[in-house]
Enzyme design. Structure first.
Site, PDB file in Angstrom:
ATOM      1  N   LYS A   1     -31.706  -9.615  63.654  1.00  0.00           N
ATOM      2  CA  LYS A   1     -31.290  -9.944  62.293  1.00  0.00           C
ATOM      3  C   LYS A   1     -31.373  -8.739  61.370  1.00  0.00           C
ATOM      4  CE  LYS A   1     -32.326 -13.575  58.851  1.00  0.00           C
ATOM      5  NZ  LYS A   1     -33.161 -14.776  58.628  1.00  0.00           N
TER       6      LYS A   1
ATOM      7  N   SER B   1     -30.110 -18.312  57.067  1.00  0.00           N
ATOM      8  CA  SER B   1     -29.962 -16.863  57.002  1.00  0.00           C
ATOM      9  C   SER B   1     -29.970 -16.165  58.359  1.00  0.00           C
ATOM     10  CB  SER B   1     -31.038 -16.257  56.096  1.00  0.00           C
ATOM     11  OG  SER B   1     -32.321 -16.341  56.671  1.00  0.00           O
TER      12      SER B   1
ATOM     13  N   SER C   1     -34.591 -21.079  58.394  1.00  0.00           N
ATOM     14  CA  SER C   1     -33.480 -20.160  58.635  1.00  0.00           C
ATOM     15  C   SER C   1     -33.183 -19.889  60.100  1.00  0.00           C
ATOM     16  CB  SER C   1     -33.744 -18.827  57.933  1.00  0.00           C
ATOM     17  OG  SER C   1     -33.799 -19.014  56.541  1.00  0.00           O
TER      18      SER C   1
END
Length: 439
Positions: free
Chosen positions: A76, A146, A170
């Site tokens: 990420k 996210s 998330s």
């Protein structure tokens, strides 16, 4: 277009010599090349370095190979990765290239994993802007929280797993919306050093995978737990279902979760219904603690950099900056109350896990989505376990065009128990999907 490879099966194939890391990397990069124009999972693909790492992996003697040897895994954009952009989803941070890896990336590389690239996220993980990433089943629908790039990448097969963060759901939220497995380990079990803070003390590092066994492989490798078994079944376990988690659900979500609970009971588990009234306070406390932590993190960022933040993030931080110390102190007292209440329920009811829907609803249309309204609806069932730090995993209990996730939480440190129950749910879901396919 996905490669149909799991981490576990690919690791075995590389170990046995039936495939090589270079062949796996070629296949995964081919999927990325074919799908990225449509789904936009990646901020940056590190193709040259990934291929070089695959060549080096194939040349490594067997005794020196780690548990993730030669496996391509995405990271990420909130997680520092040496030599690759870590822009936290923000145009203001577009030139940020860390010189050091985050702790979890160091563990990943030490275990033999190969970082294939950095994956899209909302700006700072707040969910207040719209990344370019799109849901592969329907690009007009919301693709999740996210760790959105990681979920989409695993869904299409342009990485075999994705390392992400979870501050309020998330990881579990996009996993549920894509029919994947998303694990938020016990708070602090996986080091967050080198991760851009999203909601500070609510933050966890975790991952999204295709299967529960893949998640167990990463848990063993990245949390230094040794082998994690998921094949012990659920006979004799007590499964708690708190009423808080079963209100205001879409009918399809409610039906899928209750069907899985019935199957767990048929497998020898005892399903126990209960109430935990303190959960009603969790969302507000989570929001205050998270927002005040975010405001503190950005307070010393130069004004010219903050000026480049998206309007939604600027407004959020301005509002967060007005939270008082007394409000934060009260929120922390509520956190303590919720934590004690969940622990007491697990103890007094002799529960091994708590099960619930991961999300109350499926993917909504992007065109009509209102973050200020819809995000609280999406996070209501996941954020309590960010507030309390208990491990929780989302596992598919319905596949197809409208996936549904079932959430399993357990005592602190009982991450393996969440995966044990998740594996049983997964087995039922796979069997049911196969029966439907046969007609």
């Amino acid at each position: 277009m996905r490669t149909d490879r799991t981490l576990v099966d690919t690791a075995r194939a590389i170990a046995s010599g039936t495939t090589t890391s270079q062949e796996v990397m070629d296949a995964v990069l081919a999927v990325a090349d074919a799908t990225e124009p449509d789904v936009h999972a990646y901020v940056a693909l590190d193709e040259g370095a990934a291929r070089a790492a695959a060549r080096a992996a194939d040349a490594t003697p067997a005794p020196e190979r780690g548990p993730l040897h030669g496996l391509p895994i995405g990271v990420k954009d909130l997680i520092a990765t040496a030599g690759l952009p870590t822009r936290a989803g923000s145009q203001s941070w577009a030139r940020s290239y860390p010189i050091d890896d985050a702790a979890v990336v160091r563990r990943l590389r030490a275990a033999g994993g190969i970082v294939i690239g950095k994956q899209h996220t909302h700006e700072f993980g707040y969910g207040l802007d719209e990344p370019p990433t799109r849901h592969p089943l329907d690009p007009t629908k919301y693709a999740g929280g996210s760790t959105i790039g990681g979920a989409v990448s695993v869904a299409v097969g342009s990485s075999l797993a994705a390392i992400g963060t979870d501050g309020g759901g998330s990881i579990r939220k996009p996993a549920a919306l894509h029919g994947l497995v998303g694990l938020k380990p016990t708070h602090g079990l996986v080091d967050t050093a080198g991760v851009v803070p999203g909601t500070t003390s609510n933050d966890h590092v975790g991952w999204i995978t295709t299967t529960v066994a893949d998640s167990a492989l990463l848990l063993a490798a990245l949390a230094d737990l040794g082998p994690v078994r998921t094949d012990e079944g659920v006979a004799g376990l007590r499964v708690g279902c708190a009423g808080y988690f079963f209100r205001d659900l879409e009918p399809a979500v409610d039906a899928a979760v209750r069907r899985s609970l019935d199957l767990l009971a048929a497998g020898g588990a005892e399903v126990v219904w209960l109430e935990i009234p303190e959960l009603e306070q969790a969302a507000e406390a989570h929001g205050i603690i998270g927002a005040s932590g975010a405001a503190a993190h950005h307070r010393d960022v130069p004004a010219d950099v903050r000026a480049g933040y998206s309007p939604g993030v600027q407004g959020f931080l301005a509002q967060a900056g007005r939270i008082t110390k007394d409000e934060v102190a009260r929120a922390h007292r509520v956190r303590d109350d919720v934590l004690r209440a969940v622990d007491a329920a697990l103890e007094t009811k002799r529960l091994d896990v708590l099960c619930s829907p991961t999300l109350a609803l499926g993917a909504v249309p992007l065109a009509t989505m209102r973050p200020e309204v819809d995000l609280p609806r999406y996070c209501r069932l996941t954020m309590p376990f960010n507030l309390t730090g208990h491990p929780s995993v989302s596992v598919p209990c319905e596949h197809g065009d409208k996936p549904v996730g079932l959430q399993v939480a357990a005592r602190h440190g009982a991450d393996a128990t969440t995966l044990r129950v998740a594996a049983a749910v997964e087995a039922h879901t796979v069997a049911r999907a196969a029966a439907v396919a046969r007609g």
